[in-house]
Enzyme design. Structure first.
Site, PDB file in Angstrom:
ATOM      1  N   ASP A  33       0.819  -1.220   0.000  1.00 23.18           N
ATOM      2  CA  ASP A  33       0.000   0.000   0.000  1.00 23.18           C
ATOM      3  C   ASP A  33       0.852   1.269   0.000  1.00 23.18           C
ATOM      4  O   ASP A  33       2.017   1.255   0.398  1.00 23.18           O
ATOM      5  CB  ASP A  33      -0.877   0.040   1.254  1.00 23.18           C
ATOM      6  N   HIS A  51       3.916  -2.194   3.051  1.00 24.12           N
ATOM      7  CA  HIS A  51       3.959  -0.869   2.412  1.00 24.12           C
ATOM      8  C   HIS A  51       5.238  -0.750   1.588  1.00 24.12           C
ATOM      9  O   HIS A  51       6.329  -1.010   2.126  1.00 24.12           O
ATOM     10  CB  HIS A  51       3.894   0.236   3.467  1.00 24.12           C
TER      11      HIS A  51
HETATM   12 NI    NI Z   1      -2.707   3.043   3.258  1.00 22.28          NI
END
Ligand code: NI
Length: 255
Positions: free
Chosen positions: A66, A209
């Site tokens: 993400d 991430h």
């Molecule tokens: Ni996010």
């Protein structure tokens, strides 16, 4: 005399044509030029670009990244995935798309899926319907214009949603996760990888991430371990298909 008149007429016609074209052009031009207005698509191609070959009884897992793409870490992660011949899903932010078209194209070339994570990670529950739509449309249109592929999966910022948001995003799967690496909090590749590998099971969706160095390092440790355990890596859309989920407006967490 006739010669002069005809010359003048030609000039007059040329000027008239130029004037008319300018008027038509100005009339048809939008007042403000939206950069990514929905462009007509002849044939809709949905992510992922291709499916990983999965046989009955195979254990599968979906890696998801993400808040990128980032020039520093997404490129490293993509190179590593390429080397291992595996795929992942990237839930991108609109604010990070400019100047990173090549990264988006590289994702598609390597069979990865791109998902929509909004323009700038605002909490949807505080946004009006029109603003939520704008947040989603911008990323949808940008990615389609650059890659030619249409995004299916949406991951709302912070994984937050309610009935209003679900209704608004109807026909689109909201894809969450069931293994949160908490990479941003742990900040340590080994700790991140251990917590993921301790909890992983067939059908897991892992949240990482692609904006931190320790997440990139943890990705390598996780992939090595899961390959060793015999897992196959699929994108979230393929996982949805494998699990035979109805994708219309459903919130999807997998196992
Ligand atoms: Ni996010």
């Amino acid at each position: 005399m006739i010669h002069i008149i005809s010359k003048k007429s030609i000039y007059a016609i040329i000027i008239l044509i130029a004037f008319t074209s300018t008027v038509i052009y100005l009339y048809n031009s939008p007042k403000t030029l939206p950069v990514f207005e929905s462009s007509p698509v002849e044939e809709e191609l949905y992510f992922p670009a291709f499916n990983v070959n999965v046989k009955n009884g195979d254990k599968v897992v979906a890696l998801t990244f993400d808040d990128g793409p980032s020039r520093e870490y997404t490129t490293l992660i993509l190179d590593y995935l390429k080397e291992k011949k595996i795929v992942a899903t990237f839930f991108v932010l609109g604010v990070n798309l400019k100047y990173n078209d090549d990264i988006l194209i590289d994702m598609v070339k390597n069979g990865c899926e791109i998902g929509n994570h909004s323009i700038n990670h605002k909490q949807f529950k505080y946004l009006k319907n029109n603003e939520i739509k704008r947040q989603i449309n911008y990323v949808d249109n940008y990615v389609r214009d650059v890659t030619g592929f249409t995004i299916r999966a949406i991951r709302t910022p912070y994984g937050e949603y309610n009935e209003r948001i679900r209704k608004l995003l109807v026909n689109r799967p909201i894809v969450l996760w069931n293994i949160d690496s908490e990479d941003w909090k742990k900040k340590d590749a080994l700790k991140i990888a251990e917590s993921v590998c301790d909890n992983v099971e067939n059908g897991s969706i892992i949240l990482l991430h692609d904006i931190f160095d320790y997440s990139y390092e943890a990705t390598i440790l996780i992939v090595e371990e899961l390959l060793f355990r015999g897992y196959k890596f699929v994108t979230v859309s393929q996982l949805l298909e494998l699990e035979d989920e109805c994708t219309n407006g459903l919130v999807f967490r997998s196992k």
